[in-house]
Design a protein around this motif. Structure first.
Motif, mmCIF file in Angstrom:
data_model
loop_
_atom_site.group_PDB
_atom_site.id
_atom_site.type_symbol
_atom_site.label_atom_id
_atom_site.label_comp_id
_atom_site.label_asym_id
_atom_site.label_seq_id
_atom_site.Cartn_x
_atom_site.Cartn_y
_atom_site.Cartn_z
ATOM 1 N N PRO A 91 0.698 -1.296 -0.150
ATOM 2 C CA PRO A 91 -0.036 -0.003 0.117
ATOM 3 C C PRO A 91 0.963 1.241 -0.119
ATOM 4 N N LEU A 92 0.513 2.090 -0.766
ATOM 5 C CA LEU A 92 1.371 3.374 -0.967
ATOM 6 C C LEU A 92 0.512 4.628 -0.884
ATOM 7 N N SER A 93 0.877 5.798 -0.195
ATOM 8 C CA SER A 93 0.112 6.901 -0.057
ATOM 9 C C SER A 93 1.019 8.046 -0.380
ATOM 10 N N ILE A 94 0.511 9.031 -1.216
ATOM 11 C CA ILE A 94 1.198 10.104 -2.008
ATOM 12 C C ILE A 94 0.920 11.412 -1.593
ATOM 13 N N ALA A 95 1.635 12.159 -1.092
ATOM 14 C CA ALA A 95 1.378 13.733 -0.864
ATOM 15 C C ALA A 95 1.819 14.669 -2.105
ATOM 16 N N ALA A 96 1.003 15.133 -2.913
ATOM 17 C CA ALA A 96 1.339 15.665 -4.065
ATOM 18 C C ALA A 96 1.214 17.349 -4.090
ATOM 19 N N ALA A 97 1.966 18.050 -4.622
ATOM 20 C CA ALA A 97 1.917 19.494 -4.645
ATOM 21 C C ALA A 97 1.066 20.104 -5.865
ATOM 22 N N GLU A 98 0.298 21.082 -5.508
ATOM 23 C CA GLU A 98 -0.349 21.715 -6.894
ATOM 24 C C GLU A 98 0.633 22.087 -7.802
ATOM 25 N N THR A 99 1.904 22.623 -7.675
ATOM 26 C CA THR A 99 2.586 23.268 -8.632
ATOM 27 C C THR A 99 4.054 22.326 -8.211
ATOM 28 N N LYS B 33 -4.468 -2.789 -8.349
ATOM 29 C CA LYS B 33 -5.519 -3.322 -7.214
ATOM 30 C C LYS B 33 -5.090 -3.269 -6.015
ATOM 31 N N LEU B 34 -3.875 -2.458 -5.863
ATOM 32 C CA LEU B 34 -3.255 -2.236 -4.377
ATOM 33 C C LEU B 34 -4.041 -1.076 -3.604
ATOM 34 N N ARG B 35 -3.867 -1.095 -2.377
ATOM 35 C CA ARG B 35 -4.406 0.161 -1.647
ATOM 36 C C ARG B 35 -3.622 1.445 -1.769
ATOM 37 N N TYR B 36 -4.093 2.324 -2.228
ATOM 38 C CA TYR B 36 -3.352 3.574 -2.608
ATOM 39 C C TYR B 36 -4.154 4.744 -1.877
ATOM 40 N N GLN B 37 -3.613 5.946 -2.000
ATOM 41 C CA GLN B 37 -4.252 7.240 -1.653
ATOM 42 C C GLN B 37 -3.030 8.274 -2.133
ATOM 43 N N ILE B 38 -3.756 9.464 -2.870
ATOM 44 C CA ILE B 38 -3.093 10.454 -3.331
ATOM 45 C C ILE B 38 -3.829 11.793 -3.034
ATOM 46 N N ASN B 39 -3.104 12.460 -1.896
ATOM 47 C CA ASN B 39 -3.528 13.576 -1.737
ATOM 48 C C ASN B 39 -2.960 14.837 -2.327
ATOM 49 N N LEU B 40 -3.698 15.842 -2.920
ATOM 50 C CA LEU B 40 -2.962 16.948 -3.456
ATOM 51 C C LEU B 40 -3.194 18.284 -2.868
ATOM 52 N N TYR B 41 -2.326 19.083 -2.458
ATOM 53 C CA TYR B 41 -2.245 20.107 -1.543
ATOM 54 C C TYR B 41 -2.485 21.347 -2.438
ATOM 55 N N SER B 42 -3.041 22.310 -2.463
ATOM 56 C CA SER B 42 -3.139 23.629 -3.144
ATOM 57 C C SER B 42 -2.073 24.708 -2.515
ATOM 58 N N GLY B 43 -1.677 25.600 -3.413
ATOM 59 C CA GLY B 43 -0.994 26.618 -2.933
ATOM 60 C C GLY B 43 0.425 26.268 -2.628
ATOM 61 N N VAL B 44 0.960 24.976 -2.973
ATOM 62 C CA VAL B 44 2.314 24.723 -2.438
ATOM 63 C C VAL B 44 3.048 24.057 -3.863
ATOM 64 N N GLU B 45 4.365 23.930 -3.691
ATOM 65 C CA GLU B 45 5.324 23.639 -4.797
ATOM 66 C C GLU B 45 6.285 22.306 -4.120
ATOM 67 N N HIS B 46 6.873 21.855 -5.327
ATOM 68 C CA HIS B 46 7.636 20.719 -4.705
ATOM 69 C C HIS B 46 8.523 21.009 -3.729
ATOM 70 N N GLY B 47 8.563 19.913 -2.776
ATOM 71 C CA GLY B 47 9.341 20.265 -1.698
ATOM 72 C C GLY B 47 8.631 20.698 -0.476
ATOM 73 N N PHE B 48 7.590 21.058 -0.596
ATOM 74 C CA PHE B 48 6.702 21.685 0.376
ATOM 75 C C PHE B 48 6.795 20.873 1.782
ATOM 76 N N ALA B 49 6.797 19.485 1.741
ATOM 77 C CA ALA B 49 6.629 18.598 2.862
ATOM 78 C C ALA B 49 7.916 18.735 3.863
ATOM 79 N N VAL B 50 9.033 19.178 3.397
ATOM 80 C CA VAL B 50 10.252 19.199 4.130
ATOM 81 C C VAL B 50 10.661 20.549 4.150
ATOM 82 N N ARG B 51 10.637 21.139 3.077
ATOM 83 C CA ARG B 51 11.451 22.637 2.819
ATOM 84 C C ARG B 51 10.473 23.686 2.728
ATOM 85 N N GLY B 52 9.274 23.772 3.059
ATOM 86 C CA GLY B 52 8.371 24.639 2.888
ATOM 87 C C GLY B 52 8.600 25.636 3.876
#
Length: 259
Positions: A177-185, A205-224
């Motif tokens: 199972p994989l979860s992804i946090a994605a940036a709008e830009t 057919k695996l469990r997955y999740q993709i959340n898209l966060y608005s107003g942020v760019e690549h790297g936001f989860a560590v270097r925002g």
């Protein structure tokens, strides 16, 4: 590819304030940052190109530990990470190929995979981790996908924020199972690559999740930039996304039994 190769956006951002609580030690011939109390639940953090000594990611490791996970984070780059906000003119592709390393050591799967494998063995055999999650930021996202193979004794669940360099074949071969946090830009993981990833995951057919966060760019989860409220919100929410994912797929059975 399911995401593009790294670019200059992969090492730009803001250093966060705080004092990490973990420690640096040696595992074989490379360093690891570890934090957390003994537990049957563990997380291996596979960093972005700034590496395991970056204050921001050490603080994130501490937060996973505060949520009941024993955390390990290795030096993937043989002491040759990219410094934050490296000046223009730096060529990240040359760095990946080892051109800037004193011994010309490349930062590629033949060199990184053995480090991941050594950490998995250490966590499972020495630290008694029964359920192991992988967290990958940017560069690390590729290695979460490559090693998300629960039946082989590798990772039981994976999470990645703004992944780079993931190949379609790697995503198709993944078995957990994989979860992804994605940036709008995000030029590295843009809309078309995100949609391509969604289609591959749907077919798996695996469990997955993709959340898209608005107003942020690549790297936001560590270097925002925490001074920007929308960025700080997205960073906090992406971290909680990871914790909830691991609580479900690593701790889930025991949590359900306790209710």
């Amino acid at each position: 590819m399911a995401s593009h190769p790294p670019g200059s956006c992969c090492y730009k951002g803001v250093r966060h304030e705080g004092t990490p609580q973990g420690k640096i030690s040696k595992l074989g011939d490379f360093e690891v940052y570890t934090v957390g109390e003994p537990s049957e639940y563990g997380v291996l953090i596979i960093t972005d190109v700034i590496g395991h000594k970056f204050n921001n990611v050490q603080l994130i490791a501490d937060q996973f530990a505060a949520n009941g996970y024993f955390v390990m984070m290795p030096d993937l780059f043989d002491g040759n990470p990219i410094t934050l906000n490296r000046p223009e003119g730096f060529d990240i592709m040359k760095w990946l190929g080892g051109e800037y390393h004193p011994n010309k050591r490349a930062h590629d799967p033949p060199h990184v995979d053995p480090i991941i494998d050594s950490c998995i063995i250490e966590l499972r055999q020495k630290h008694g981790i029964k359920k192991l999650g992988a967290v990958g930021y940017c560069f690390g996202g590729k290695y979460v996908v490559r090693h998300l193979l629960p039946d082989s004794g590798k990772f039981d669940a994976g999470y990645t924020a703004h992944p780079s360099f993931v190949e379609e074949a790697e995503l198709k071969d993944m078995r957990g199972p994989l979860s992804i946090a994605a940036a709008e830009t995000d030029t590295i993981f843009p809309t078309e690559k995100r949609h391509q990833t969604e289609e591959i995951l749907k077919e798996s057919k695996l469990r997955y999740q993709i959340n898209l966060y608005s107003g942020v760019e690549h790297g936001f989860a560590v270097r925002g930039d925490p001074e920007k409220r929308e960025v700080q919100y997205a960073k906090e929410a992406a971290f909680l996304q990871a914790v909830q994912w691991f609580d479900e797929f690593l701790k889930g059975e025991s949590l359900r039994r306790s209710k």
